[in-house]
Design an enzyme around this catalytic site. Structure first.
Site, PDB file in Angstrom:
ATOM      1  NE  ARG A   1      -6.511  -6.652 -21.405  1.00  0.00           N
ATOM      2  CZ  ARG A   1      -6.569  -5.225 -22.077  1.00  0.00           C
ATOM      3  NH1 ARG A   1      -5.815  -4.608 -21.733  1.00  0.00           N
ATOM      4  NH2 ARG A   1      -7.352  -5.267 -22.986  1.00  0.00           N
TER       5      ARG A   1
ATOM      6  N   PRO B   1       0.685  -1.371   0.038  1.00  0.00           N
ATOM      7  CG  PRO B   1      -0.759  -1.545   1.897  1.00  0.00           C
ATOM      8  CD  PRO B   1       0.693  -1.902   1.281  1.00  0.00           C
TER       9      PRO B   1
ATOM     10  CD  GLU C   1       0.202  -7.267  11.218  1.00  0.00           C
ATOM     11  OE1 GLU C   1      -0.420  -6.294  11.072  1.00  0.00           O
ATOM     12  OE2 GLU C   1      -0.292  -8.223  11.367  1.00  0.00           O
TER      13      GLU C   1
ATOM     14  CG  ASP D   1      -7.512  -1.711 -23.836  1.00  0.00           C
ATOM     15  OD1 ASP D   1      -8.509  -2.041 -24.512  1.00  0.00           O
ATOM     16  OD2 ASP D   1      -6.663  -2.235 -23.399  1.00  0.00           O
TER      17      ASP D   1
HETATM   18  C1  JAH Z   1      -1.061  -5.910   2.460  1.00  0.00           C
HETATM   19  C2  JAH Z   1       1.441  -7.192   2.583  1.00  0.00           C
HETATM   20  N1  JAH Z   1      -2.411  -1.457  -3.087  1.00  0.00           N
HETATM   21  C3  JAH Z   1      -3.073  -2.656  -2.468  1.00  0.00           C
HETATM   22  C4  JAH Z   1      -2.315  -3.521  -1.690  1.00  0.00           C
HETATM   23  C5  JAH Z   1      -1.128  -4.347  -1.802  1.00  0.00           C
HETATM   24  C6  JAH Z   1      -0.458  -4.765  -0.962  1.00  0.00           C
HETATM   25  C7  JAH Z   1      -1.187  -5.163   0.240  1.00  0.00           C
HETATM   26  N2  JAH Z   1      -2.111  -4.377   0.434  1.00  0.00           N
HETATM   27  C8  JAH Z   1      -2.764  -3.691  -0.437  1.00  0.00           C
HETATM   28  C9  JAH Z   1      -0.399  -5.924   1.316  1.00  0.00           C
HETATM   29  C10 JAH Z   1      -0.757  -6.707   3.811  1.00  0.00           C
HETATM   30  C11 JAH Z   1       0.696  -7.295   3.770  1.00  0.00           C
HETATM   31  C12 JAH Z   1       0.825  -6.242   1.505  1.00  0.00           C
END
Ligand code: JAH
Length: 246
Positions: free
Chosen positions: A156, A91, A118, A171
Site C-alpha cells: 500500500r 518471532p 519447531e 496514516d
Molecule cells: C512460528 C515459524 N512475529 C510473528 C511470528 C512470525 C513467525 C512465527 N511465529 C510468529 C513462526 C512457527 C514457525 C514461524
C-alpha cells in the site's frame, strides 16, 4: 516491485492477494507476487522438507537444501543491481513497524521465507537470510500470516497503489498519532448525536477539533507514541493540560 514468497502452504496465499487493493495493484502491474512451494525444490520421492533435530528434542527442523536451492533460482533470474532483501519471518526477528514497511517499499524486489515446525536450520539464517522480521510477540503456527501482514503494509506504500484521495502520509503510524473519531449519517442514531462541531461547516475549527481528539486519544491509549509525534508548541501545551488530573 516483485515479491517472491517461499512457503510450505502456498494455498494460504490465495484469497488475500486476489482481493481489493491487492488485486487492483497486481492487475495494474504495480506489484507482482509469486508464491513458491518449498517442496518443489526437493529431489527425493517423498519431497522431504524437514528432519529430526541434531542433539535430539521435540519437533522437526526445516532442512536447508530446498530453501537454499529455491532462493538461488530466484537470484539467478535477477540482474543483480542493488541488494536483494531475503527476509525470514520469525518471532526472533526485529519488530515490524511502519518505518520498516517504508524501508522495504524502496526495494524493487523482496524474498520472504515462511518457516514452519519447531524451527529452521540455523545455516539458512547465517548464510542466506539478510533480515529477520517479527510482526509481534506471539507465536503463530508458521510465518505465512506474518508474511501477508508485511506484504500488505509494504504494497500500500508503493506509488499508485492507493487512490488519489488517500495518502500514506496521513496514516496514523506515519503522523505518529492515532486517528481522530469519524462519523457518518445519520446525524442522530439511537439518541447518540454526532459532535456539533462536525456539522458547523467551519473547516478550521473542525481541523483543530480533530487534531485535539487525535492527541488526547493517543495520550490515553498509546502515550509512548507522543514522544515521536511532530507537535507544535501549542499542541505540546495541550498534552501537558490533558496530563493534569481532572
Ligand atoms: C512460528 C515459524 N512475529 C510473528 C511470528 C512470525 C513467525 C512465527 N511465529 C510468529 C513462526 C512457527 C514457525 C514461524
Amino acid at each position: 516491485m516483485q515479491i517472491d514468497i517461499l512457503t510450505l502452504f502456498p494455498q494460504m496465499f490465495q484469497s488475500p492477494f486476489s482481493t481489493g487493493l491487492f488485486q487492483r495493484a497486481i492487475d495494474r502491474k504495480l506489484v507482482r507476487v509469486d508464491i513458491h512451494d518449498i517442496r518443489d525444490y526437493t529431489h527425493d520421492k517423498h519431497r522431504t522438507v524437514d528432519d529430526y533435530p541434531y542433539g535430539g528434542g521435540a519437533g522437526m527442523v526445516l532442512k536447508p537444501e530446498p530453501i537454499f536451492e529455491a532462493v538461488e533460482v530466484l537470484k539467478s533470474e535477477i540482474s543483480t543491481d542493488g541488494e536483494l532483501p531475503i527476509i525470514l519471518l520469525t518471532p526472533q526477528g526485529r519488530l515490524f513497524s511502519q518505518q520498516i514497511a517504508l524501508e522495504l517499499s524502496k526495494h524493487s524486489r523482496l524474498v520472504l521465507i515462511c518457516g514452519h515446525y519447531e524451527g529452521i536450520d540455523e545455516r539458512v539464517r547465517e548464510h542466506l537470510v539478510t533480515d529477520e522480521i517479527s510482526i509481534g510477540d506471539y507465536v503463530l503456527s508458521g510465518g505465512e500470516l506474518a508474511a501477508m501482514v508485511v506484504v500488505d503494509a509494504v504494497v500500500r506504500l508503493l506509488p499508485g497503489v492507493l487512490g488519489s484521495e488517500a495518502s500514506p502520509l496521513d496514516d496514523s503510524h506515519t503522523t505518529g498519532l492515532l486517528e481522530y473519531p469519524q462519523y457518518t449519517r445519520p446525524q442522530v442514531y439511537r439518541d447518540w448525536a454526532v459532535p456539533e462541531v462536525l456539522l458547523s461547516g467551519n473547516h478550521a475549527q473542525i481541523a483543530e477539533w480533530r487534531r485535539e481528539q487525535a492527541i488526547s486519544r493517543t495520550l490515553k491509549r498509546r502515550p509512548e507514541l507522543l514522544d515521536k509525534a511532530n507537535l507544535c508548541l501549542q499542541e505540546k501545551q495541550l498534552v501537558e493540560r490533558l496530563k493534569q488530573p481532572q
